[in-house]
Motif scaffolding. Structure first.
Motif, PDB file in Angstrom:
ATOM      1  N   GLN A   7       0.831  -1.204   0.000  1.00  0.00           N
ATOM      2  CA  GLN A   7       0.000   0.000   0.000  1.00  0.00           C
ATOM      3  C   GLN A   7       0.868   1.258   0.000  1.00  0.00           C
ATOM      4  N   ARG A  21       8.433  10.226   1.697  1.00  0.00           N
ATOM      5  CA  ARG A  21       8.448  11.416   0.836  1.00  0.00           C
ATOM      6  C   ARG A  21       9.449  12.450   1.352  1.00  0.00           C
ATOM      7  N   ARG A  49       3.943   1.512  -1.217  1.00  0.00           N
ATOM      8  CA  ARG A  49       4.558   1.640  -2.537  1.00  0.00           C
ATOM      9  C   ARG A  49       3.562   2.205  -3.549  1.00  0.00           C
ATOM     10  N   ARG A  50       2.328   1.750  -3.485  1.00  0.00           N
ATOM     11  CA  ARG A  50       1.305   2.244  -4.405  1.00  0.00           C
ATOM     12  C   ARG A  50       0.991   3.718  -4.137  1.00  0.00           C
ATOM     13  N   ALA A  51       0.923   4.093  -2.855  1.00  0.00           N
ATOM     14  CA  ALA A  51       0.586   5.471  -2.496  1.00  0.00           C
ATOM     15  C   ALA A  51       1.677   6.464  -2.890  1.00  0.00           C
ATOM     16  N   LEU A  52       2.893   5.994  -3.061  1.00  0.00           N
ATOM     17  CA  LEU A  52       3.992   6.877  -3.453  1.00  0.00           C
ATOM     18  C   LEU A  52       3.947   7.261  -4.928  1.00  0.00           C
ATOM     19  N   GLY A  53       3.062   6.651  -5.694  1.00  0.00           N
ATOM     20  CA  GLY A  53       2.952   6.980  -7.111  1.00  0.00           C
ATOM     21  C   GLY A  53       4.214   6.598  -7.865  1.00  0.00           C
ATOM     22  N   GLU A  54       4.719   7.519  -8.677  1.00  0.00           N
ATOM     23  CA  GLU A  54       5.922   7.230  -9.466  1.00  0.00           C
ATOM     24  C   GLU A  54       7.125   6.938  -8.578  1.00  0.00           C
ATOM     25  N   ASP A  55       7.192   7.574  -7.414  1.00  0.00           N
ATOM     26  CA  ASP A  55       8.308   7.326  -6.488  1.00  0.00           C
ATOM     27  C   ASP A  55       8.286   5.893  -5.960  1.00  0.00           C
ATOM     28  N   GLY A  56       7.132   5.247  -6.042  1.00  0.00           N
ATOM     29  CA  GLY A  56       7.031   3.865  -5.580  1.00  0.00           C
ATOM     30  C   GLY A  56       7.902   2.910  -6.380  1.00  0.00           C
ATOM     31  N   ASP A  57       8.278   3.314  -7.593  1.00  0.00           N
ATOM     32  CA  ASP A  57       9.167   2.479  -8.404  1.00  0.00           C
ATOM     33  C   ASP A  57      10.553   2.364  -7.784  1.00  0.00           C
TER      34      ASP A  57
END
Length: 197
Positions: free
Chosen positions: A82, A187, A84-92
């Motif tokens: 969750q 973040r 990783r998904r919430a971080l958006g592009e940073d989740g990569d």
């Protein structure tokens, strides 16, 4: 089955300094500058050697647990996905790594099937008994076998560590840390890193 709460609570108190609110910009415990948690010598589910150097340049959300864990471990992995998904592009740039403390039962195929249930891209690691103990000691994680009627459970500490792109510990999240707080802290770390580029 014996509760995991004693170990979880001991670690939570140790990390939080008697449960006082953390100072500074983080909800989790700031571990920048600590001398532990700098190495990992294990194997992935295919038997290939893996270490912290394999994740250099990315952030790592690292936890220890086992596949027969009834509640804490699956909840931790679900929260990690969750985050990783919430971080958006940073989740990569966030790698989720799960280390078993029960290599006797957690073979490579068992581990692979377990982590795949929580989503793609989770790295599961294991070692023999000595490698497991050394890895846990390196990250100040304790565990022990607890007999049950039919088999055994693993009483273990539960914490989610954040390792920075340089391979050093940055933060520790308690097992009940809200996803929103974990995302906020990551973040902050990523913003700081971009500011020093």
């Amino acid at each position: 089955m014996r509760s995991l709460l004693p170990s979880v609570l001991c670690l939570a108190l140790a990390l939080s300094g008697c449960a006082s609110p953390p100072a500074g910009p983080f909800h989790g415990t700031d571990l920048s500058g600590v001398s532990y948690g700098r190495s990992l010598d294990l194997q992935d589910t295919d038997g290939h050697p893996r270490g912290l150097g394999d994740f250099r340049g990315d952030y790592v959300l690292l936890s220890f647990g086992y596949t027969h864990c009834p509640e804490v471990c699956p909840t931790s992995l679900l929260k990690a996905t969750q985050v990783r998904r919430a971080l958006g592009e940073d989740g990569d740039r966030l790698r989720i790594v799960f280390v078993t403390v029960d290599p006797e039962r957690d073979t490579g195929p068992v581990l692979e099937e377990y982590v795949r249930a929580f989503g793609d891209g989770i790295v599961a690691l294991r070692g023999d008994a000595m490698q497991t103990r050394l890895a846990a000691q390196t990250f100040r994680v304790t565990y022990r076998q607890v007999p049950t009627r039919s088999s055994y459970a693993m009483d273990h500490t539960m914490v989610n560590y954040v390792i920075g792109p340089d391979g050093r510990l940055q933060l520790a999240f308690q097992y009940d840390q809200p996803v929103t707080q974990m995302v906020d802290d990551l973040r902050v770390l990523m913003t700081r890193e971009r500011g020093t580029d």
